[in-house]
Structures are given as structure tokens and as C-alpha cells.
Design a protein around this motif. Structure first.
Motif, PDB file in Angstrom:
ATOM      1  N   CYS A 113       0.817  -1.218   0.000  1.00 54.33           N
ATOM      2  CA  CYS A 113       0.000   0.000   0.000  1.00 54.33           C
ATOM      3  C   CYS A 113       0.847   1.263   0.000  1.00 54.33           C
ATOM      4  O   CYS A 113       0.319   2.354  -0.258  1.00 54.33           O
ATOM      5  CB  CYS A 113      -0.931   0.002   1.213  1.00 54.33           C
ATOM      6  SG  CYS A 113      -2.166  -1.319   1.179  1.00 54.33           S
ATOM      7  N   PHE A 114       2.145   1.145   0.280  1.00 49.65           N
ATOM      8  CA  PHE A 114       3.039   2.301   0.276  1.00 49.65           C
ATOM      9  C   PHE A 114       3.902   2.345  -0.983  1.00 49.65           C
ATOM     10  O   PHE A 114       4.853   3.128  -1.051  1.00 49.65           O
ATOM     11  CB  PHE A 114       3.948   2.266   1.509  1.00 49.65           C
ATOM     12  CG  PHE A 114       3.196   2.425   2.801  1.00 49.65           C
ATOM     13  CD1 PHE A 114       2.879   3.681   3.290  1.00 49.65           C
ATOM     14  CD2 PHE A 114       2.792   1.318   3.518  1.00 49.65           C
ATOM     15  CE1 PHE A 114       2.178   3.833   4.471  1.00 49.65           C
ATOM     16  CE2 PHE A 114       2.097   1.448   4.711  1.00 49.65           C
ATOM     17  CZ  PHE A 114       1.784   2.712   5.184  1.00 49.65           C
ATOM     18  N   THR A 115       3.583   1.528  -1.958  1.00 51.96           N
ATOM     19  CA  THR A 115       4.281   1.565  -3.241  1.00 51.96           C
ATOM     20  C   THR A 115       3.416   2.288  -4.266  1.00 51.96           C
ATOM     21  O   THR A 115       2.193   2.299  -4.165  1.00 51.96           O
ATOM     22  CB  THR A 115       4.597   0.148  -3.733  1.00 51.96           C
ATOM     23  OG1 THR A 115       3.375  -0.583  -3.890  1.00 51.96           O
ATOM     24  CG2 THR A 115       5.502  -0.584  -2.751  1.00 51.96           C
ATOM     25  N   ASP A 116       4.068   2.885  -5.232  1.00 53.78           N
ATOM     26  CA  ASP A 116       3.358   3.618  -6.278  1.00 53.78           C
ATOM     27  C   ASP A 116       4.151   3.497  -7.569  1.00 53.78           C
ATOM     28  O   ASP A 116       5.280   2.982  -7.577  1.00 53.78           O
ATOM     29  CB  ASP A 116       3.175   5.084  -5.879  1.00 53.78           C
ATOM     30  CG  ASP A 116       1.939   5.693  -6.523  1.00 53.78           C
ATOM     31  OD1 ASP A 116       1.497   5.155  -7.565  1.00 53.78           O
ATOM     32  OD2 ASP A 116       1.418   6.697  -6.015  1.00 53.78           O
ATOM     33  N   SER A 117       3.581   3.970  -8.636  1.00 50.24           N
ATOM     34  CA  SER A 117       4.206   3.853  -9.951  1.00 50.24           C
ATOM     35  C   SER A 117       3.933   5.106 -10.755  1.00 50.24           C
ATOM     36  O   SER A 117       3.008   5.870 -10.460  1.00 50.24           O
ATOM     37  CB  SER A 117       3.684   2.614 -10.687  1.00 50.24           C
ATOM     38  OG  SER A 117       2.290   2.720 -10.896  1.00 50.24           O
ATOM     39  N   PHE A 118       4.743   5.299 -11.779  1.00 49.67           N
ATOM     40  CA  PHE A 118       4.538   6.400 -12.721  1.00 49.67           C
ATOM     41  C   PHE A 118       4.966   5.932 -14.100  1.00 49.67           C
ATOM     42  O   PHE A 118       5.769   5.000 -14.233  1.00 49.67           O
ATOM     43  CB  PHE A 118       5.326   7.660 -12.301  1.00 49.67           C
ATOM     44  CG  PHE A 118       6.803   7.480 -12.300  1.00 49.67           C
ATOM     45  CD1 PHE A 118       7.563   7.756 -13.439  1.00 49.67           C
ATOM     46  CD2 PHE A 118       7.461   7.041 -11.145  1.00 49.67           C
ATOM     47  CE1 PHE A 118       8.934   7.579 -13.435  1.00 49.67           C
ATOM     48  CE2 PHE A 118       8.828   6.865 -11.148  1.00 49.67           C
ATOM     49  CZ  PHE A 118       9.567   7.137 -12.284  1.00 49.67           C
ATOM     50  N   LYS A 119       4.425   6.581 -15.100  1.00 57.53           N
ATOM     51  CA  LYS A 119       4.718   6.228 -16.490  1.00 57.53           C
ATOM     52  C   LYS A 119       5.534   7.347 -17.122  1.00 57.53           C
ATOM     53  O   LYS A 119       5.172   8.523 -17.049  1.00 57.53           O
ATOM     54  CB  LYS A 119       3.427   5.994 -17.275  1.00 57.53           C
ATOM     55  CG  LYS A 119       3.654   5.555 -18.720  1.00 57.53           C
ATOM     56  CD  LYS A 119       2.334   5.340 -19.450  1.00 57.53           C
ATOM     57  CE  LYS A 119       1.634   4.109 -18.921  1.00 57.53           C
ATOM     58  NZ  LYS A 119       0.414   3.786 -19.724  1.00 57.53           N
ATOM     59  N   TYR A 127       8.353   1.647 -10.651  1.00 57.91           N
ATOM     60  CA  TYR A 127       7.767   1.573  -9.315  1.00 57.91           C
ATOM     61  C   TYR A 127       8.733   2.142  -8.297  1.00 57.91           C
ATOM     62  O   TYR A 127       9.950   2.194  -8.501  1.00 57.91           O
ATOM     63  CB  TYR A 127       7.441   0.122  -8.962  1.00 57.91           C
ATOM     64  CG  TYR A 127       6.327  -0.467  -9.804  1.00 57.91           C
ATOM     65  CD1 TYR A 127       5.002  -0.345  -9.421  1.00 57.91           C
ATOM     66  CD2 TYR A 127       6.621  -1.146 -10.985  1.00 57.91           C
ATOM     67  CE1 TYR A 127       3.984  -0.881 -10.193  1.00 57.91           C
ATOM     68  CE2 TYR A 127       5.611  -1.689 -11.771  1.00 57.91           C
ATOM     69  CZ  TYR A 127       4.292  -1.542 -11.361  1.00 57.91           C
ATOM     70  OH  TYR A 127       3.287  -2.064 -12.135  1.00 57.91           O
ATOM     71  N   GLY A 128       8.133   2.554  -7.181  1.00 52.38           N
ATOM     72  CA  GLY A 128       8.917   3.103  -6.096  1.00 52.38           C
ATOM     73  C   GLY A 128       8.184   2.981  -4.784  1.00 52.38           C
ATOM     74  O   GLY A 128       7.008   2.588  -4.727  1.00 52.38           O
ATOM     75  N   LYS A 133       9.023  12.106   2.257  1.00 51.84           N
ATOM     76  CA  LYS A 133       9.582  13.166   1.428  1.00 51.84           C
ATOM     77  C   LYS A 133       9.190  13.055  -0.041  1.00 51.84           C
ATOM     78  O   LYS A 133       9.333  14.016  -0.788  1.00 51.84           O
ATOM     79  CB  LYS A 133      11.114  13.160   1.536  1.00 51.84           C
ATOM     80  CG  LYS A 133      11.615  13.496   2.937  1.00 51.84           C
ATOM     81  CD  LYS A 133      13.135  13.526   2.962  1.00 51.84           C
ATOM     82  CE  LYS A 133      13.652  13.870   4.360  1.00 51.84           C
ATOM     83  NZ  LYS A 133      15.137  13.904   4.399  1.00 51.84           N
ATOM     84  N   GLY A 134       8.749  11.890  -0.463  1.00 50.43           N
ATOM     85  CA  GLY A 134       8.382  11.704  -1.860  1.00 50.43           C
ATOM     86  C   GLY A 134       8.438  10.235  -2.226  1.00 50.43           C
ATOM     87  O   GLY A 134       8.212   9.349  -1.391  1.00 50.43           O
ATOM     88  N   ASP A 151       7.855  16.330 -10.122  1.00 55.30           N
ATOM     89  CA  ASP A 151       7.028  16.511  -8.932  1.00 55.30           C
ATOM     90  C   ASP A 151       6.864  15.200  -8.175  1.00 55.30           C
ATOM     91  O   ASP A 151       5.762  14.679  -8.004  1.00 55.30           O
ATOM     92  CB  ASP A 151       5.658  17.081  -9.310  1.00 55.30           C
ATOM     93  CG  ASP A 151       4.962  16.234 -10.375  1.00 55.30           C
ATOM     94  OD1 ASP A 151       5.633  15.378 -10.971  1.00 55.30           O
ATOM     95  OD2 ASP A 151       3.754  16.434 -10.587  1.00 55.30           O
ATOM     96  N   LEU A 152       7.968  14.628  -7.707  1.00 59.48           N
ATOM     97  CA  LEU A 152       7.904  13.398  -6.926  1.00 59.48           C
ATOM     98  C   LEU A 152       7.374  13.620  -5.510  1.00 59.48           C
ATOM     99  O   LEU A 152       7.055  12.656  -4.808  1.00 59.48           O
ATOM    100  CB  LEU A 152       9.294  12.739  -6.867  1.00 59.48           C
ATOM    101  CG  LEU A 152       9.834  12.168  -8.188  1.00 59.48           C
ATOM    102  CD1 LEU A 152      11.229  11.595  -7.983  1.00 59.48           C
ATOM    103  CD2 LEU A 152       8.903  11.107  -8.748  1.00 59.48           C
ATOM    104  N   ASN A 153       7.301  14.881  -5.105  1.00 57.63           N
ATOM    105  CA  ASN A 153       6.806  15.160  -3.755  1.00 57.63           C
ATOM    106  C   ASN A 153       5.322  14.810  -3.596  1.00 57.63           C
ATOM    107  O   ASN A 153       4.856  14.579  -2.472  1.00 57.63           O
ATOM    108  CB  ASN A 153       7.027  16.646  -3.417  1.00 57.63           C
ATOM    109  CG  ASN A 153       8.501  16.990  -3.276  1.00 57.63           C
ATOM    110  OD1 ASN A 153       9.310  16.141  -2.874  1.00 57.63           O
ATOM    111  ND2 ASN A 153       8.863  18.217  -3.612  1.00 57.63           N
ATOM    112  N   ARG A 154       4.583  14.780  -4.690  1.00 58.69           N
ATOM    113  CA  ARG A 154       3.157  14.476  -4.573  1.00 58.69           C
ATOM    114  C   ARG A 154       2.902  12.998  -4.286  1.00 58.69           C
ATOM    115  O   ARG A 154       1.769  12.609  -4.022  1.00 58.69           O
ATOM    116  CB  ARG A 154       2.431  14.871  -5.851  1.00 58.69           C
ATOM    117  CG  ARG A 154       2.820  14.087  -7.090  1.00 58.69           C
ATOM    118  CD  ARG A 154       2.191  14.711  -8.321  1.00 58.69           C
ATOM    119  NE  ARG A 154       2.491  13.978  -9.546  1.00 58.69           N
ATOM    120  CZ  ARG A 154       1.693  13.062 -10.074  1.00 58.69           C
ATOM    121  NH1 ARG A 154       0.555  12.756  -9.487  1.00 58.69           N
ATOM    122  NH2 ARG A 154       2.026  12.446 -11.195  1.00 58.69           N
TER     123      ARG A 154
END
Length: 232
Positions: A113-119, A127-128, A133-134, A151-154
């Protein structure tokens, strides 16, 4: 002569009477109607549909909630539980190993639940791990080549992430309680009260978690969750 004529006339009258009677059409009987009524009554009388039991409703609710778990964790649970529990026949060695496995899988649900991804612009998905902090990217070098968002802070951790992490663990517990191998391992011969608890608790968890997932929605798409095209 008179006697013979009278006898012939009498025979002719009887023959004509019989021929006239045979020409009278017979009225239809009601046997077909009775048979139709019996058939209709036989068709309309259907056995009552049995109501679903508590265990069946629990299985349905937990089956829907299983979609909220990471696919990798759920697949590992389905593959490893029959092996660790020896198909429900646990002993002094396999019972603690099964408990350790369930704890590891529950922690993986919490951590996912604390992992996320971006394209990236070239279509690659990275994934990260979300921090305060981000987003901490797992493969930062490959992501930097493709283009890391500025904008990795979001992606930083919020209150909703902890809510979803706890709910995911509860959902995993509900799914584990509905698995026959797990129940047979820890409760080989449950009494009536224990069996009722094992039937009721997953339903309560399912209802509460479903409401909380609606009240606290998340936009994260971590490891094991699909990436929707509208966000990424």
C-alpha cells in the motif's frame, strides 16, 4: 302374411333407429382439460429456492475483497498454503511455519500500500516506495534515462496510506480465515461457537472494509495493482 309384414316393419324401424343413433355426434369429454389442469398445476408447483448460508455469503464477500489485495501476494498464498499446511493436516513443525508465512504475506499486503508507480513519456512504468519526502524509485538509473517526473513530492505518504494498509491486512486475514487448509491447520475440530465466529468474522470484516475503502479512496497504483490509463 300380415304377421310377416309386421315383423319386417318392426325390424326396419329398429335398424333405422340404430342408424340414426350412430349418426349423432358424440360430445367431447373433459379428460384433456383435466390433464391440462393437472399439468399446469404440476408445472407451477416448484420447490422453494434454498437461501444462501452464512458460509456461502462469507465466501462471496471475501472473493470480492480479494480483488483489493496485491495479485502477487494472493498468488503466493494460493500456491504455498497447501504445501505449508500439508493440505490442512498440520503438525508441530508445519503449524508455526504456516503462521510465519501468513505473517510475511500480511506484511507484504501492508507494504504494497506504500508503493506507487509512474509512467515515463516513452511508455515505461517504474515503481517506487512512498516516503514522507516523496517517491523513492527502485531503478532510478533506468528511470532517469526515460525521464523522471519533477514533482515526486506528490507521492509522499499520507494518512490514507496507513488506513489502506491496515484495511489490506484485515482483508487478508478474512481471506485466510475462509481458506479450508488454514482453518483445518489451526482449528482441526472446531466447536460450535468457534465455527460461528469463523463464519461471521469474515462477513463483518468485508462490510466494514468495503465501507472504509469507499470513504477513504486512494489513487496509488503500487506493485500488484493495475495502472489505470486516466492517471498514468
Amino acid at each position: 302374411m300380415d304377421m310377416s309384414l309386421r315383423a319386417r316393419s318392426t325390424n326396419l324401424k329398429q335398424a333405422s333407429t340404430l342408424s340414426d343413433a350412430s349418426e349423432i355426434p358424440l360430445l367431447p369429454t373433459n379428460n384433456n382439460d383435466n390433464n391440462n389442469n393437472n399439468n399446469n398445476n404440476h408445472v407451477t408447483e416448484r420447490p422453494p429456492i434454498p437461501r444462501p448460508t452464512i458460509s456461502q455469503r462469507a465466501l462471496e464477500s471475501t472473493a470480492h475483497l480479494a480483488n483489493l489485495l496485491p495479485t502477487g501476494t494472493l498468488l503466493a498464498f494460493q500456491l504455498l498454503i497447501p504445501i505449508f499446511t500439508n493440505n490442512g493436516s498440520c503438525d508441530a513443525a508445519t503449524r508455526p511455519l504456516t503462521l510465519i508465512l501468513l505473517a510475511i504475506l500480511a506484511f507484504s499486503c501492508f507494504l504494497a500500500c506504500f508503493t506507487d508507480s509512474f509512467k515515463t513519456p516513452d511508455g515505461q512504468i517504474y515503481y517506487g516506495l512512498a516516503t514522507f519526502k516523496g517517491l523513492w524509485i527502485f531503478d532510478y538509473q533506468a528511470a532517469s534515462i526515460s525521464g523522471v517526473p519533477s514533482d515526486l513530492n506528490r507521492y509522499k505518504v499520507g494518512f490514507i496510506d496507513f488506513v489502506h494498509a491496515v484495511l489490506s491486512v484485515l482483508v487478508f486475514v478474512a481471506v485466510a480465515l475462509r481458506d479450508k487448509n488454514v482453518v483445518s491447520c489451526f482449528y482441526p475440530t472446531p466447536n460450535h461457537e468457534t465455527k460461528q465466529i469463523l463464519d461471521i468474522v469474515p462477513i463483518g470484516i468485508g462490510v466494514i472494509c468495503s465501507l472504509l475503502f469507499v470513504v477513504f479512496p486512494t489513487r496509488r497504483h503500487g506493485i500488484g495493482f493495475p495502472v489505470t490509463p486516466d492517471k498514468r
